[in-house]
Design a protein around this motif. Sequence first.
Motif, PDB file in Angstrom:
ATOM      1  N   VAL A 169     -21.838   7.992  39.164  1.00 15.83           N
ATOM      2  CA  VAL A 169     -21.696   9.273  38.467  1.00 15.83           C
ATOM      3  C   VAL A 169     -23.065   9.917  38.264  1.00 15.83           C
ATOM      4  CG1 VAL A 169     -21.102  10.328  36.255  1.00 15.83           C
ATOM      5  CG2 VAL A 169     -19.501   8.758  37.341  1.00 15.83           C
ATOM      6  N   ARG A 170     -24.047   9.129  37.878  1.00 13.63           N
ATOM      7  CA  ARG A 170     -25.393   9.672  37.673  1.00 13.63           C
ATOM      8  C   ARG A 170     -26.000  10.218  38.959  1.00 13.63           C
ATOM      9  NH1 ARG A 170     -27.240   4.595  33.934  1.00 13.63           N
ATOM     10  NH2 ARG A 170     -26.620   5.441  31.904  1.00 13.63           N
ATOM     11  N   ALA A 228     -24.232  11.634  41.376  1.00 21.31           N
ATOM     12  CA  ALA A 228     -23.379  12.696  41.921  1.00 21.31           C
ATOM     13  C   ALA A 228     -24.172  13.984  42.118  1.00 21.31           C
ATOM     14  CB  ALA A 228     -22.200  12.945  40.986  1.00 21.31           C
ATOM     15  N   ILE A 233     -18.315  16.046  42.132  1.00 21.44           N
ATOM     16  CA  ILE A 233     -17.388  15.181  41.400  1.00 21.44           C
ATOM     17  C   ILE A 233     -16.013  15.822  41.369  1.00 21.44           C
ATOM     18  CG2 ILE A 233     -16.787  14.240  39.139  1.00 21.44           C
ATOM     19  CD1 ILE A 233     -19.604  13.682  38.564  1.00 21.44           C
ATOM     20  N   ILE A 270     -16.864  10.854  44.148  1.00 25.53           N
ATOM     21  CA  ILE A 270     -18.260  11.201  43.891  1.00 25.53           C
ATOM     22  C   ILE A 270     -18.990  11.339  45.225  1.00 25.53           C
ATOM     23  CG2 ILE A 270     -20.375  10.455  42.748  1.00 25.53           C
ATOM     24  CD1 ILE A 270     -18.479   8.625  41.019  1.00 25.53           C
ATOM     25  N   TYR A 300     -22.813  12.096  47.078  1.00 20.55           N
ATOM     26  CA  TYR A 300     -24.263  12.270  46.987  1.00 20.55           C
ATOM     27  C   TYR A 300     -24.900  11.779  48.281  1.00 20.55           C
ATOM     28  CZ  TYR A 300     -24.267   7.281  45.622  1.00 20.55           C
ATOM     29  OH  TYR A 300     -24.080   5.921  45.569  1.00 20.55           O
ATOM     30  N   GLY A 316     -14.241  14.846  31.967  1.00 25.40           N
ATOM     31  CA  GLY A 316     -15.474  15.586  32.213  1.00 25.40           C
ATOM     32  C   GLY A 316     -15.794  16.554  31.092  1.00 25.40           C
ATOM     33  N   SER A 352     -17.508  21.645  37.542  1.00 22.57           N
ATOM     34  CA  SER A 352     -18.091  20.325  37.760  1.00 22.57           C
ATOM     35  C   SER A 352     -18.689  19.842  36.439  1.00 22.57           C
ATOM     36  CB  SER A 352     -19.179  20.391  38.827  1.00 22.57           C
ATOM     37  OG  SER A 352     -18.624  20.738  40.082  1.00 22.57           O
ATOM     38  N   GLN A 404     -21.041  17.990  33.589  1.00 25.40           N
ATOM     39  CA  GLN A 404     -22.406  17.533  33.378  1.00 25.40           C
ATOM     40  C   GLN A 404     -22.410  16.135  32.760  1.00 25.40           C
ATOM     41  OE1 GLN A 404     -23.871  20.634  30.816  1.00 25.40           O
ATOM     42  NE2 GLN A 404     -24.635  21.852  32.515  1.00 25.40           N
ATOM     43  N   GLU A 405     -21.255  15.729  32.248  1.00 20.30           N
ATOM     44  CA  GLU A 405     -21.118  14.420  31.633  1.00 20.30           C
ATOM     45  C   GLU A 405     -19.709  13.914  31.897  1.00 20.30           C
ATOM     46  OE1 GLU A 405     -21.653  12.294  27.204  1.00 20.30           O
ATOM     47  OE2 GLU A 405     -21.776  14.465  27.448  1.00 20.30           O
ATOM     48  N   VAL A 427     -24.354  13.296  34.269  1.00 21.99           N
ATOM     49  CA  VAL A 427     -24.475  13.660  35.688  1.00 21.99           C
ATOM     50  C   VAL A 427     -25.807  14.385  35.831  1.00 21.99           C
ATOM     51  CG1 VAL A 427     -23.314  14.706  37.663  1.00 21.99           C
ATOM     52  CG2 VAL A 427     -21.976  13.938  35.696  1.00 21.99           C
ATOM     53  N   ARG A 428     -26.872  13.641  35.997  1.00 17.91           N
ATOM     54  CA  ARG A 428     -28.211  14.205  35.837  1.00 17.91           C
ATOM     55  C   ARG A 428     -28.526  15.271  36.859  1.00 17.91           C
ATOM     56  NH1 ARG A 428     -31.097   8.464  37.280  1.00 17.91           N
ATOM     57  NH2 ARG A 428     -30.519   8.349  39.462  1.00 17.91           N
TER      58      ARG A 428
END
Length: 457
Positions: free
Chosen positions: A62-63, A65, A84, A99, A101, A161, A401, A403-404, A450-451
């Motif tokens: 998740v981080r 993504a 995501i 996810i 990336y 989310g 989407s 952010q967390e 989701v940095r």
Amino acid sequence: MHHNQDGFTLPEILIGLAISSIIIAASFASYIVIKQNYDFQKDMKNISQTSRAVATMIMRDVRMAGYNYDDGPAKQKPEILNPIKITDGTTTGPDRIEIIYDKSYTERLKISYYTKPYNNRLRAYKKVEKCNAMNCAASSLQTVIAESPIADYVEDLQFTGYKNGSALGTGDIIYGQGNVRAITPIKGTVISPLNSCVKNTLFVFDGRRSTYWRCGDEGGSISNMSQFWIRYEFDKPIRLISATSRNIADLKGGSFTNTWPGHGGGITYSGAVSPWGLYHMLDLQLWFRLSDGVARTCVYAKTQPSKCGSSSQTGYFPDGGGTGFLLTNIDQTWLTTTKANFSSGDEFTHWASKFLDVRTTGYRTCDYTSGQCVSGNNLSGQIVEVPDISITAEVYGEAQSPQEVEIGLLIRSPEEHGTSPVSQTFTIGNWVINKNDNYIRDSFTISALVRNLYYAL
């Protein structure tokens, strides 16, 4: 000869057996209690360890993504638009998350977490696929790690989310309900008269400085181009937030070393080495507008209607030429990128549309006199070009989407414990689970930032 015939009498034997039976029974009862407690503690430990291990595994992905691999000068293309995807199991079943990336410049991954029935229970699975076409369309996926079980006896897997601390928006055309991201148009049409156009209008948004839109040859032999607009169409309504561009005067060679070259006809551009600016425009100004001639929606209509103005409003939204929104003279920062951030206080940003009009003004090329470049070769009305542009916008018409992401798990023991059913209620995500049996259960909830989306701008 006399022998001792003494022994245990029957009563003594019976008493001994009774005492032995009591001792053995007590020992066995103690053993059962200890074993049951051991099994209980073992299952609790396994449930806790499994929950934490699975949640940690999901958190890592998740981080990551939306990570768009950057090897320095350029990012992997195309950019990841929907990193995501949470598929809601509604109020009757577990969720699913996908996810996306970049693992490297040439490898884009899609990781999926979900549950499936297995022998009258649920298992959690992980699957890793490579996106061969980089857009991760279903037809382009190649399995990297086959579907693998990561947890057993899973009764719930939930993903929730959040954005800016609130539940995700629905994608309605309301300020703050869309996704802030880069977006490119699907079509571009020149809406002013012209004689010829040698480039595709979509070259402006392809992310490459070497391609651009241009009408007219390098000598400037074309007419009726003093005014033009290219109307770009997007697949979803957008609210423009920022635009970035860069002059292309160096594409035919040459160089320029001055970071503040001056502006206007007759000014010497000291530091220019031919053929810099000889074939491509100097004093370009980039303009945007939303025209009254196409559909648009005020993003504050439901929340702050006073910001919307009248339906016949002009100024930032003219029908013809005239006022638009200016991206400051591109020629003033030759060696860097010029970016305009459109403030939420600007009326231009109060509207969303699938259409955005773009044009440039200030058509000059270098006139090299005595070894110096003089911006006196005005080609207005003869030749036009638009360099590469990238825009960031709030995009509507799609699920936001996050952010967390909050990750929730409910896992039960393989075996029942105890003899009396225990009533239990668990609320994870949007699913309330009621159970009345002898299984041990434990829930685990944790959040992951989701940095790459949180720090996107």
